[in-house]
Scaffold this active site. Sequence first.
Site, short mmCIF file in Angstrom:
data_model
loop_
_atom_site.label_atom_id
_atom_site.label_comp_id
_atom_site.label_asym_id
_atom_site.label_seq_id
_atom_site.Cartn_x
_atom_site.Cartn_y
_atom_site.Cartn_z
N HIS A 243 0.78 -1.26 0.04
CA HIS A 243 -0.01 0.10 -0.09
C HIS A 243 0.91 1.43 -0.07
O HIS A 243 0.68 2.08 -0.96
CB HIS A 243 -0.78 0.02 1.22
CG HIS A 243 -1.72 -1.02 1.51
ND1 HIS A 243 -2.76 -1.39 0.71
CD2 HIS A 243 -1.48 -2.18 2.32
CE1 HIS A 243 -3.34 -2.53 1.28
NE2 HIS A 243 -2.53 -3.20 2.17
O1 RIB Z 1 -4.22 -0.05 5.66
C1 RIB Z 1 -2.92 -0.01 5.14
C2 RIB Z 1 -2.16 0.85 5.83
O2 RIB Z 1 -2.37 0.37 7.18
C3 RIB Z 1 -0.72 0.64 5.62
O3 RIB Z 1 -0.15 2.04 5.80
C4 RIB Z 1 0.04 -0.15 6.51
O4 RIB Z 1 1.23 0.00 6.78
C5 RIB Z 1 -0.94 -0.01 7.70
O5 RIB Z 1 -0.21 1.22 8.39
#
Ligand code: RIB
Length: 324
Positions: A243
Amino acid sequence: MSRARIIIDADPGLDDAAAILMALASPEIDVLGLSIVAGNVSLKDTVTNACKLVGISGRTDVAVHAGAAGPLVRDQVFGKYAKIGSFSDEFVARGGIVPSEEHAVRFIIRKAREAAEAGDSITICAIGPMTNIALALVQHPDVARGIRQIVSMSGAFTALGHRTPWAEFNVLADPHAAEIVYRSGIPIVVMPLDMTFQALFTAEHFKSFGDRGGVAGGALFNLFSTFDRSDVARFGRPGGPIHDATTIAWLIRPELFISRKATVGTQVTGLTMGYTYADFHQKMGRAPNAIVVTDVDEAGFINLLIERISLYGSSASDPKRREA
Ligand code: RIB
Ligand code: CA
C-alpha cells in the site's frame, strides 16, 4: 529537476519499509526526515524498525523522530501483522541509527514553519495513523502554510475495509486524526485500498528485490517472503498489496495513476468508526477537500518500485551519489 521535499510519517510495518527505502533511493525525492507513529506495531517497535531501515539504506543523514504512542481519542488497535513487532536482525540487519531527541510533532511543526519562511512548502507522505500530523495542526494551525500537500495512504471507498469490514487501518487506528487532516484545508491526495489493491506483488517480485537490491532489497525479500500478504480469496489471483509505496510512486511518476476530486471524510464514532466516504458529486453540499486516486498502472508501479530498490544493489548504490 526540483526534488520533492518530504516528511514521511510512518508506522513501519512491511509496506512502510518498502515506501521508506524507495524514497531514500530516489533522486527525485529529498526526505527531510521520518516522523514515526504507533500503528502496525507499538511506537517502540515502529521507531526501532525505522532506525534499522535508515541504517540499511545508508542514508544516515536522515533522522528518525519518535511521535505519538497511540491515537487521539479511541482505544488503541494494532495492525493485522502486529505479531511482527520489531524487525528481527535475521530479516533486517542491526546497526541502524538512534532516534533524534526531537519529538516527531515538534519536527513537523519546525520543518513546516521553516518551509513557510523559505516560501518552499513541503509534502507530508502520511502512511500510518495520522496522529502526529493532526497534533501538529491542532497545536499550531499556522504550520499549514508550510505544507504543500499531504499524500495519505488511507481510506476505502469502493473497496471494503480490511482490518474491519468497513475501515482501512490507518483511518480505523485514529479516525479523529484522519478527520482533522481531511478537514485541514491542506491539499490532500488520498490513496485508498480501492487503488492499492489493484497492484499485487508476488514471490517473483520479492525475488527481484532480493536479487537486485543489495542489503536493502534483501531485507524486503526477507520480510515479504516471510509474512505472506496474499489473499487469493479476496483478490482472485496471487499476490498482495504494498500500500504505502504508492504514495512515493505518485510523487515520482503521477502519470501511473488516475484521480478524481472528492469530498472525503470519516466516521469518528459508533460501530462503523473509521468508515470513510468520498462524495465525488458534491451531493453533501461541501466543496471537495481532496483528490482521490482511484486507479494505478499495476505493471508500471511494480516495475518502478523494483527499479528503485535495485538502486541499492547497483554501482549507483553510494547513498550520497543517489542524492544528486
Ligand atoms: O491499510 C494499510 C495501511 O495500514 C498501511 O499503511 C499499513 O502499513 C498500515 O499502516
Ligand atoms: Ca503504514
